[in-house]
Design an enzyme around this catalytic site. Sequence first.
Site, PDB file in Angstrom:
ATOM      1  N   ASP A 313      -2.314 -14.296   2.764  1.00  0.00           N
ATOM      2  CA  ASP A 313      -2.650 -12.971   3.291  1.00  0.00           C
ATOM      3  C   ASP A 313      -2.344 -12.803   4.779  1.00  0.00           C
ATOM      4  OD1 ASP A 313      -3.355 -11.873   0.892  1.00  0.00           O
ATOM      5  OD2 ASP A 313      -5.486 -12.307   1.093  1.00  0.00           O
ATOM      6  N   GLU A 316       2.237 -13.693   4.762  1.00  0.00           N
ATOM      7  CA  GLU A 316       3.064 -12.778   3.964  1.00  0.00           C
ATOM      8  C   GLU A 316       2.710 -11.316   4.200  1.00  0.00           C
ATOM      9  OE1 GLU A 316       3.916 -15.635   0.075  1.00  0.00           O
ATOM     10  OE2 GLU A 316       2.222 -14.264   0.029  1.00  0.00           O
ATOM     11  N   LEU A 318       0.372 -10.180   6.876  1.00  0.00           N
ATOM     12  CA  LEU A 318      -0.139  -9.866   8.231  1.00  0.00           C
ATOM     13  C   LEU A 318      -1.467  -9.112   8.154  1.00  0.00           C
ATOM     14  CD1 LEU A 318       3.056  -8.735  10.206  1.00  0.00           C
ATOM     15  CD2 LEU A 318       2.231 -11.043   9.750  1.00  0.00           C
ATOM     16  N   ARG A 321      -3.125  -6.253  10.386  1.00  0.00           N
ATOM     17  CA  ARG A 321      -2.696  -4.849  10.342  1.00  0.00           C
ATOM     18  C   ARG A 321      -3.645  -3.982   9.530  1.00  0.00           C
ATOM     19  NH1 ARG A 321       3.156  -4.695   7.770  1.00  0.00           N
ATOM     20  NH2 ARG A 321       2.061  -5.946   6.220  1.00  0.00           N
ATOM     21  N   TYR A 397      -8.777  -6.977  -2.399  1.00  0.00           N
ATOM     22  CA  TYR A 397      -9.885  -7.705  -1.775  1.00  0.00           C
ATOM     23  C   TYR A 397     -10.167  -7.208  -0.358  1.00  0.00           C
ATOM     24  CZ  TYR A 397     -11.450 -11.634  -4.665  1.00  0.00           C
ATOM     25  OH  TYR A 397     -12.058 -12.410  -5.608  1.00  0.00           O
ATOM     26  N   TYR A 399     -11.952  -8.707   3.206  1.00  0.00           N
ATOM     27  CA  TYR A 399     -12.418  -9.937   3.852  1.00  0.00           C
ATOM     28  C   TYR A 399     -13.007  -9.628   5.220  1.00  0.00           C
ATOM     29  CZ  TYR A 399      -9.467 -12.363   0.440  1.00  0.00           C
ATOM     30  OH  TYR A 399      -8.899 -12.830  -0.716  1.00  0.00           O
TER      31      TYR A 399
HETATM   32 NI    NI Z   1     -12.257 -14.270  -5.483  1.00  0.00          NI
END
Ligand code: NI
Length: 668
Positions: A313, A316, A318, A321, A397, A399
């Site tokens: 993540d 590949e 960035l 951003r 996802y 994060y």
């Molecule tokens: Ni998971």
Amino acid sequence: MTITDITDIATEGFPLGAAGPLGNLTAAEFTAIRQIVLASPIMTESTRFAYVGLAEPHKREVLAFQRGEGPGPERRARVMLLDMKTGHSTDSIVSLTAGAVLSTNVLDGSEGQLPILIEEFDAIGPIVAEHPEWVEALAKRGCTVDNVMCVPLSAGSYGFEEEEGRRIVRVLAFRQDYPGDHVWAHPVDGLCAYVDVAARKITRLIDHEVMAIPAEGGNFDDPEVQGPPMATLKPIVITQPEGPSFTVEGEDVTWANWKFKVGFDAREGLVLRQLSFTDEGEERPVIYRASVSEMLVPYGDPSPVRFWQNYFDTGEYLFGRFTNSLTLGCDCLGEIHYFDCVLSDELGNPFTIENGICMHEEDFGTLWKHSDMFTGSNEVRRQRRLVISFFTTVGNYDYGFYWYLYLDGTIECEAKLTGVLFTASHPGEGHPYQSEVAPGLGAPYHQHLFNVRLDMMVDGISNAVDEVEAVRLPISSENPYGGAFTNKSTRITSEADGGRLANSATARAWHIVNTEKKNRLGKNTGYVLYPSESPTLLAHAESGIAKRADFATKHLWVTQYEPTELYAAGDFVHQNPGGDGLPRYMAADRSVDGEDIVLWHTFGPTHFPRPEDWPVMPTDYAKFTLKPHGFFGRNPTLNVPANEPVHSCDHGSAGHGHTDHEHGAHGH
Ligand code: NI
């Protein structure tokens, strides 16, 4: 853009940026970089800016400048350019000081590709729709190009001949039943297109199997799906009537005894710089630079349409951003300071993510406490921490990365994982690679492996790492009852020994010591990295992904500092065949004993999804801790003032008694 403008830039100068040699690139600097690049021959009209970031000066130069020696390093940026029509890819260093492109490396594809552009994401739906074989494959599944969303995914490197030297993404489709319908609920499984984006061609179509598309919706934002709101929750309000205890000057933050700089990068997101702890008036460095250097989400399902699912993540995509603009009261509670993040868009123009980085103080329970049975002494102090964080959304996802600084010198980094699972059609019994999370809806097993690069500077440059672990001792004349145990310490002397595994059975931890400075007990001052043990990469050691993500096969790596070695899986991760990043950095087997060293720590959960993770995941957590160990001569928090006891906590509710421990400690 004319040469005159370039001269203007050079004349006006950007010698140090707004905030010194490590200051984030400003909007004016991004604009100047764009002008310099536009005037250079590497630019064509279909060229896009894939990445623009600060090219950091050597640590030695920065520290010398900060000591008042030397004129300060040249202000430089790294610029990666992609020609959308031809795929021509370059990696340049631009000097803002000189107003010139200093060097340009042309990528031939063998060392990987530049990161995937947002423009490529947007192009993918129309590209596959131009191919009749894709339209037919959708029709077999009762879909049309108008009711599916296409998700372009990083391709990895599988030795497919037709992919050599080309920018490839792999495309999966999800059905949208009505505008606003969440597509992750309806995977169109058994179908995958491999696409050369620049050539606008499907290079391979995998039409493996027609599978039922799960019907149940996943709209967790729909009040009907949510059900009637819980009526029993009363507001929690966090107030600091005198304001927060930190001060912020530009990118420089001071809080309690801590000082640091807040940095930001399109690739790594939040970067903490020059973290130090002031101890009896002396500002003592701990970390020079800390950031997420890479994160990998490898999937364990060997299905012909998803065996390649391994997402890097940062390298590949960035992920910086996709940093979210945060909202006070929703994302963040209390007295918040926000930092805006300035980045370059794909045309090279600056744009700002407002409120991208959140900083606030939190009460963190008991710091220390004792009720003495002999003296009657009864003391308690409260811990608090400073939280510096950002949240990024990468596809399905979301994060969060949270750095915590505590009063006692403890540092933690915590990843928060939420958002929506990547889904599949569940094939039924006998497919041991997925959980069924809703009727007919599968969620493939996967891992989230974060790698944090910790450029350590414990009390200065000269550091080393000792691996320390518990040792069970044999019964002997010295240990006749068998209860003795001790610990052993092993110095990691060179990079060849620098790849280490955690072991919770022996409480294995890594002590980062200054090899020159000693505490009052005559021991080298240090900090300990406590890993939270979790599985390393579960893919086979001979697999392609293990070669591409060597960093994820160990919990710790130790290397000698080199300013261009920033990324655990290498600079060009997209379609990289492997061997880049840490294995390349460590090939020279440099000394890491009493040197300027960097630690690379891999951690993160292995995720066997639960029904409760659907349709949106309650936040999962993964973290590690750095604690002072002999860095101080004693508990450094004895001078934290005691709180005033609060005598009235009666808010009119029956049964709200003085039952908690803190009240008890004050002898109520
Ligand atoms: Ni998971």
